[in-house]
Design a protein around this motif. Structure first.
Motif, PDB file in Angstrom:
ATOM      1  N   TRP A  47      64.572   6.868 -41.646  1.00 21.61           N
ATOM      2  CA  TRP A  47      64.988   5.503 -41.282  1.00 21.61           C
ATOM      3  C   TRP A  47      64.901   5.298 -39.772  1.00 21.61           C
ATOM      4  O   TRP A  47      64.404   4.267 -39.305  1.00 21.61           O
ATOM      5  N   CYS A  48      65.364   6.280 -39.008  1.00 22.97           N
ATOM      6  CA  CYS A  48      65.307   6.170 -37.546  1.00 22.97           C
ATOM      7  C   CYS A  48      63.861   6.074 -37.064  1.00 22.97           C
ATOM      8  O   CYS A  48      63.537   5.260 -36.188  1.00 22.97           O
ATOM      9  N   ALA A  49      62.991   6.915 -37.635  1.00 24.39           N
ATOM     10  CA  ALA A  49      61.581   6.894 -37.240  1.00 24.39           C
ATOM     11  C   ALA A  49      60.936   5.559 -37.602  1.00 24.39           C
ATOM     12  O   ALA A  49      60.147   5.004 -36.832  1.00 24.39           O
ATOM     13  N   LEU A  50      61.268   5.045 -38.782  1.00 31.77           N
ATOM     14  CA  LEU A  50      60.749   3.737 -39.203  1.00 31.77           C
ATOM     15  C   LEU A  50      61.134   2.657 -38.203  1.00 31.77           C
ATOM     16  O   LEU A  50      60.294   1.859 -37.772  1.00 31.77           O
ATOM     17  N   LYS A  51      62.395   2.628 -37.819  1.00 29.23           N
ATOM     18  CA  LYS A  51      62.879   1.609 -36.893  1.00 29.23           C
ATOM     19  C   LYS A  51      62.244   1.748 -35.512  1.00 29.23           C
ATOM     20  O   LYS A  51      62.109   0.759 -34.784  1.00 29.23           O
ATOM     21  N   ALA A  52      61.845   2.975 -35.160  1.00 29.25           N
ATOM     22  CA  ALA A  52      61.221   3.209 -33.856  1.00 29.25           C
ATOM     23  C   ALA A  52      59.708   3.018 -33.899  1.00 29.25           C
ATOM     24  O   ALA A  52      59.034   3.181 -32.881  1.00 29.25           O
ATOM     25  N   GLY A  53      59.173   2.685 -35.079  1.00 28.84           N
ATOM     26  CA  GLY A  53      57.736   2.476 -35.211  1.00 28.84           C
ATOM     27  C   GLY A  53      56.933   3.755 -35.200  1.00 28.84           C
ATOM     28  O   GLY A  53      55.769   3.769 -34.790  1.00 28.84           O
ATOM     29  N   LEU A  54      57.544   4.843 -35.669  1.00 26.24           N
ATOM     30  CA  LEU A  54      56.884   6.145 -35.671  1.00 26.24           C
ATOM     31  C   LEU A  54      56.558   6.583 -37.093  1.00 26.24           C
ATOM     32  O   LEU A  54      57.097   6.059 -38.070  1.00 26.24           O
ATOM     33  N   SER A  55      55.683   7.565 -37.207  1.00 22.48           N
ATOM     34  CA  SER A  55      55.350   8.121 -38.515  1.00 22.48           C
ATOM     35  C   SER A  55      56.593   8.783 -39.101  1.00 22.48           C
ATOM     36  O   SER A  55      57.436   9.301 -38.370  1.00 22.48           O
ATOM     37  N   TYR A  56      56.702   8.761 -40.420  1.00 21.76           N
ATOM     38  CA  TYR A  56      57.888   9.345 -41.040  1.00 21.76           C
ATOM     39  C   TYR A  56      57.578   9.822 -42.450  1.00 21.76           C
ATOM     40  O   TYR A  56      56.604   9.406 -43.073  1.00 21.76           O
ATOM     41  N   SER A  57      58.423  10.713 -42.946  1.00 23.34           N
ATOM     42  CA  SER A  57      58.279  11.228 -44.305  1.00 23.34           C
ATOM     43  C   SER A  57      58.899  10.243 -45.284  1.00 23.34           C
ATOM     44  O   SER A  57      59.962   9.687 -45.027  1.00 23.34           O
ATOM     45  N   LYS A  58      58.228  10.062 -46.404  1.00 18.83           N
ATOM     46  CA  LYS A  58      58.758   9.203 -47.459  1.00 18.83           C
ATOM     47  C   LYS A  58      59.401  10.055 -48.547  1.00 18.83           C
ATOM     48  O   LYS A  58      59.423   9.702 -49.713  1.00 18.83           O
ATOM     49  N   SER A  59      59.928  11.194 -48.161  1.00 16.01           N
ATOM     50  CA  SER A  59      60.528  12.128 -49.106  1.00 16.01           C
ATOM     51  C   SER A  59      61.972  12.400 -48.720  1.00 16.01           C
ATOM     52  O   SER A  59      62.337  12.353 -47.547  1.00 16.01           O
ATOM     53  N   ALA A  60      62.787  12.704 -49.721  1.00 15.35           N
ATOM     54  CA  ALA A  60      64.175  13.083 -49.472  1.00 15.35           C
ATOM     55  C   ALA A  60      64.299  14.571 -49.164  1.00 15.35           C
ATOM     56  O   ALA A  60      65.410  15.057 -48.909  1.00 15.35           O
ATOM     57  N   LEU A  61      63.181  15.293 -49.179  1.00 15.15           N
ATOM     58  CA  LEU A  61      63.196  16.730 -48.917  1.00 15.15           C
ATOM     59  C   LEU A  61      63.057  17.005 -47.424  1.00 15.15           C
ATOM     60  O   LEU A  61      62.105  16.548 -46.784  1.00 15.15           O
ATOM     61  N   ALA A  62      63.970  17.784 -46.877  1.00 11.64           N
ATOM     62  CA  ALA A  62      63.960  18.069 -45.439  1.00 11.64           C
ATOM     63  C   ALA A  62      62.673  18.764 -45.006  1.00 11.64           C
ATOM     64  O   ALA A  62      62.112  18.464 -43.949  1.00 11.64           O
ATOM     65  N   ARG A  63      62.173  19.682 -45.822  1.00 10.32           N
ATOM     66  CA  ARG A  63      60.986  20.442 -45.424  1.00 10.32           C
ATOM     67  C   ARG A  63      59.713  19.599 -45.420  1.00 10.32           C
ATOM     68  O   ARG A  63      58.688  20.041 -44.892  1.00 10.32           O
ATOM     69  N   SER A  64      59.768  18.406 -45.994  1.00  9.09           N
ATOM     70  CA  SER A  64      58.590  17.533 -45.962  1.00  9.09           C
ATOM     71  C   SER A  64      58.219  17.169 -44.529  1.00  9.09           C
ATOM     72  O   SER A  64      57.064  16.843 -44.238  1.00  9.09           O
ATOM     73  N   TRP A  65      59.181  17.257 -43.612  1.00  6.01           N
ATOM     74  CA  TRP A  65      58.922  16.911 -42.214  1.00  6.01           C
ATOM     75  C   TRP A  65      58.053  17.936 -41.504  1.00  6.01           C
ATOM     76  O   TRP A  65      57.550  17.671 -40.407  1.00  6.01           O
ATOM     77  N   LEU A  66      57.843  19.077 -42.118  1.00  3.66           N
ATOM     78  CA  LEU A  66      56.947  20.077 -41.533  1.00  3.66           C
ATOM     79  C   LEU A  66      55.493  19.623 -41.595  1.00  3.66           C
ATOM     80  O   LEU A  66      54.613  20.266 -41.012  1.00  3.66           O
ATOM     81  N   HIS A  67      55.235  18.515 -42.294  1.00  2.35           N
ATOM     82  CA  HIS A  67      53.875  17.982 -42.417  1.00  2.35           C
ATOM     83  C   HIS A  67      53.734  16.617 -41.737  1.00  2.35           C
ATOM     84  O   HIS A  67      52.709  15.953 -41.894  1.00  2.35           O
TER      85      HIS A  67
END
Length: 220
Positions: A52-72
């Motif tokens: 949500w924070c990344a979305l509001k900042a106009g940055l790429s973000y994970s659309k997953s509820a899994l924390a490890r998805s952010w490694l990609h």
């Protein structure tokens, strides 16, 4: 302070509501990034908050509820700066559970990493995490606008429109395999998952409603 950290720190103190009620702000974090199937504040929401924070900042973000998805998501960095995404393992290094937040700094002895995140003590807070559980740091990039194909597409279809849809689904962090222009089983399963996550009928058919859902996720 970066815009991303300004957004994240503005949410400090948002916490789960004990009992049958749910904090609508936390539920809204999930809905705004396309995870409308999350309708309570008890589903693990650390990844949702970072998204949500990344979305509001106009940055790429994970659309997953899994924390490890952010490694990609974003690019890996070895020397983090405040506001970079930090991912930790939880329960097992080789497992699937994890925690994600925003890097704020190291403790003086370098054994702890200060992390601003959600679902930390059931709220948005800054807490110290063991550096031994670090999986990696990621730096987010500006989100790019992706166009989507017109019309209706379903399993068995082929062509350039399918390639366009496959590329868009991969950008939304859904596994569809190679962008080969064939709407096959992987694509069908990914579309159904997207629809289910967005509260639509999971029929695997890409049409106006599914296009609007995907467009909202990609171009928000």
């Amino acid at each position: 302070m970066s815009e991303l950290l300004k957004i994240a720190t503005s949410q400090l103190g948002q916490k789960e509501i004990s009992g049958p009620e749910d904090n609508p702000t936390i539920v809204n974090y999930a809905k705004e990034i396309g995870l409308s199937w999350i309708n309570d504040d008890e589903t693990p929401w650390c990844s949702v908050f970072v998204g949500w924070c990344a979305l509001k900042a106009g940055l790429s973000y994970s659309k997953s509820a899994l924390a490890r998805s952010w490694l990609h998501i974003g690019t890996p960095v070895n020397v983090p700066e405040p506001g970079d995404v930090v991912v930790f393992w939880r329960e097992s290094l080789l497992g699937t559970s994890g925690h994600v937040g925003f890097f704020m700094g190291y403790s003086q002895d370098l054994k702890r990493i200060y992390c601003l995140g959600g679902n930390q003590g059931n709220q948005v807070s800054i807490s110290a995490q063991s550096a031994e559980r670090l999986l990696g740091f990621r730096r987010l990039a500006k989100s790019t606008i992706i166009s989507l194909p017109e019309g209706v597409l379903r399993k068995g279809d082929t062509g350039e429109k399918v390639v366009q849809l496959q590329d868009a689904m991969k950008a939304a962090n859904y596994e569809v395999g190679t962008s080969d222009g064939v709407f096959g089983a992987k694509m069908d399963a990914a579309i159904k998952l997207l629809q289910a996550n967005g509260g639509l009928k999971a029929d695997g058919v890409y049409g106006p409603k599914t296009k609007n859902l995907l467009n909202t996720i990609l171009n928000a």
